[in-house]
Design a protein around this motif. Sequence first.
Motif, PDB file in Angstrom:
ATOM      1  N   ASN A   2       0.833  -1.194   0.000  1.00  0.00           N
ATOM      2  CA  ASN A   2       0.000   0.000   0.000  1.00  0.00           C
ATOM      3  C   ASN A   2       0.871   1.249   0.000  1.00  0.00           C
ATOM      4  O   ASN A   2       1.965   1.288   0.531  1.00  0.00           O
ATOM      5  CB  ASN A   2      -0.935   0.021   1.220  1.00  0.00           C
ATOM      6  CG  ASN A   2      -0.166  -0.011   2.527  1.00  0.00           C
ATOM      7  OD1 ASN A   2       0.972  -0.454   2.570  1.00  0.00           O
ATOM      8  ND2 ASN A   2      -0.799   0.447   3.580  1.00  0.00           N
ATOM      9  N   VAL A  56       0.963  -5.599  10.008  1.00  0.00           N
ATOM     10  CA  VAL A  56      -0.320  -5.117   9.488  1.00  0.00           C
ATOM     11  C   VAL A  56      -1.196  -4.624  10.637  1.00  0.00           C
ATOM     12  O   VAL A  56      -1.264  -5.250  11.700  1.00  0.00           O
ATOM     13  CB  VAL A  56      -1.048  -6.244   8.718  1.00  0.00           C
ATOM     14  CG1 VAL A  56      -2.396  -5.762   8.209  1.00  0.00           C
ATOM     15  CG2 VAL A  56      -0.176  -6.730   7.560  1.00  0.00           C
ATOM     16  N   ARG A  58      -4.501  -4.106  12.628  1.00  0.00           N
ATOM     17  CA  ARG A  58      -5.822  -4.694  12.801  1.00  0.00           C
ATOM     18  C   ARG A  58      -6.839  -3.649  13.272  1.00  0.00           C
ATOM     19  O   ARG A  58      -8.032  -3.931  13.357  1.00  0.00           O
ATOM     20  CB  ARG A  58      -5.781  -5.818  13.841  1.00  0.00           C
ATOM     21  CG  ARG A  58      -4.676  -6.851  13.652  1.00  0.00           C
ATOM     22  CD  ARG A  58      -4.894  -7.708  12.432  1.00  0.00           C
ATOM     23  NE  ARG A  58      -4.032  -8.886  12.467  1.00  0.00           N
ATOM     24  CZ  ARG A  58      -3.377  -9.358  11.419  1.00  0.00           C
ATOM     25  NH1 ARG A  58      -3.486  -8.769  10.243  1.00  0.00           N
ATOM     26  NH2 ARG A  58      -2.616 -10.441  11.536  1.00  0.00           N
ATOM     27  N   THR A  94      -7.038   0.529   9.624  1.00  0.00           N
ATOM     28  CA  THR A  94      -7.151  -0.927   9.657  1.00  0.00           C
ATOM     29  C   THR A  94      -6.783  -1.519   8.296  1.00  0.00           C
ATOM     30  O   THR A  94      -7.258  -1.061   7.261  1.00  0.00           O
ATOM     31  CB  THR A  94      -8.582  -1.336  10.021  1.00  0.00           C
ATOM     32  OG1 THR A  94      -8.924  -0.775  11.284  1.00  0.00           O
ATOM     33  CG2 THR A  94      -8.716  -2.848  10.091  1.00  0.00           C
ATOM     34  N   GLY A  95      -5.909  -2.511   8.309  1.00  0.00           N
ATOM     35  CA  GLY A  95      -5.495  -3.167   7.072  1.00  0.00           C
ATOM     36  C   GLY A  95      -4.236  -2.610   6.456  1.00  0.00           C
ATOM     37  O   GLY A  95      -3.666  -3.232   5.540  1.00  0.00           O
ATOM     38  N   ASP A  96      -3.757  -1.457   6.918  1.00  0.00           N
ATOM     39  CA  ASP A  96      -2.540  -0.876   6.354  1.00  0.00           C
ATOM     40  C   ASP A  96      -1.328  -1.743   6.686  1.00  0.00           C
ATOM     41  O   ASP A  96      -1.197  -2.265   7.797  1.00  0.00           O
ATOM     42  CB  ASP A  96      -2.293   0.527   6.913  1.00  0.00           C
ATOM     43  CG  ASP A  96      -3.165   1.587   6.256  1.00  0.00           C
ATOM     44  OD1 ASP A  96      -3.821   1.280   5.250  1.00  0.00           O
ATOM     45  OD2 ASP A  96      -3.162   2.732   6.755  1.00  0.00           O
ATOM     46  N   ARG A  97      -0.443  -1.862   5.724  1.00  0.00           N
ATOM     47  CA  ARG A  97       0.865  -2.465   5.979  1.00  0.00           C
ATOM     48  C   ARG A  97       1.785  -1.373   6.518  1.00  0.00           C
ATOM     49  O   ARG A  97       1.956  -0.318   5.916  1.00  0.00           O
ATOM     50  CB  ARG A  97       1.429  -3.062   4.693  1.00  0.00           C
ATOM     51  CG  ARG A  97       0.743  -4.361   4.281  1.00  0.00           C
ATOM     52  CD  ARG A  97       1.311  -4.866   2.959  1.00  0.00           C
ATOM     53  NE  ARG A  97       0.832  -6.222   2.662  1.00  0.00           N
ATOM     54  CZ  ARG A  97       1.118  -6.879   1.544  1.00  0.00           C
ATOM     55  NH1 ARG A  97       1.883  -6.303   0.622  1.00  0.00           N
ATOM     56  NH2 ARG A  97       0.653  -8.098   1.350  1.00  0.00           N
TER      57      ARG A  97
END
Length: 302
Positions: A2, A56, A58, A94-97
């Motif tokens: 990302n 990552v 959550r 949420t979900g970002d690397r």
Amino acid sequence: MNAVAPVLNTTQATAALPATAVEEILRRAFAEDAPYGDITSATLLPADATATAWLVAREPGTFSGGAVFEAAMKMQDSAAVVEQLISDGARFETGDRIMGVSGLARGVLTAERIALNLTQRMSAIATQTAVYAELIAGTTARVTDTRKTTPGLRILERYAVRCGGGHNHRFSLSDAVLAKDNHLAVLTGGDPAKLTAALAGVRAQLPHTVHFEVEVDSIEQIEPVLAAGVDTIMLDNFTNAQLVEGVALVNGRALVEASGNVNLSTIAAIAHTGVDIISVGALTHSVRALDLGLDIELARAL
């Protein structure tokens, strides 16, 4: 991968973590967690197996601990390639690397828990601090931490506070004089009439470079303390009305710190009383670790 455009907090950008301190903390952590190696990884994984893993999110928050994550991974595999995608002090969703690592699978998995434990706690502190800092934006007050930190981890937790836009109080008992109620009780023998002279005697002993702060718990103590020439006066557990009165009484003769009864519901009103500093133990002593995970992606290199 990302794409994130990180924005550093100015407070964080000026004071990085000392690498030697990070290394010392990690050595102690690995000595506790893997004193004779990681028997699971050594048994299950071929020595030359490689893996890529991603830190990552959550849940959303503010990141802190990139250097700690990298150092943990490289302590187990010096050839590991580590990439930081979101800067310390930057927000994530949420979900970002946040981080990536590619290297020997044994090293990645041995370092996983230590890297997660520390970055989860640091990011939790940064996230909590950012909320407090936002609530007093536009006022002249600054939010600071206290010595209510995890023993052995203070330097990491204080750094995380800066990542969240907060400031640091004295780092240790060796850094400044902070006379609290128990100190004053012993110093004066419980006699308020001795307060000014006793504190002035202390002031006279201190080098000009040593900061002198005194805690008071009543309006009546302010003038006797100021008369001793202190640098900061801490108004402890004052009501907002008393804080306004105290700030007016001090009238710029010392910095004014508010302490006690500070939480997310009260800090904005406290900041508007005109105090210079608001110390908040909750920045470090009661945070819940932020939910970050390490996701393995095999057969791929950074």
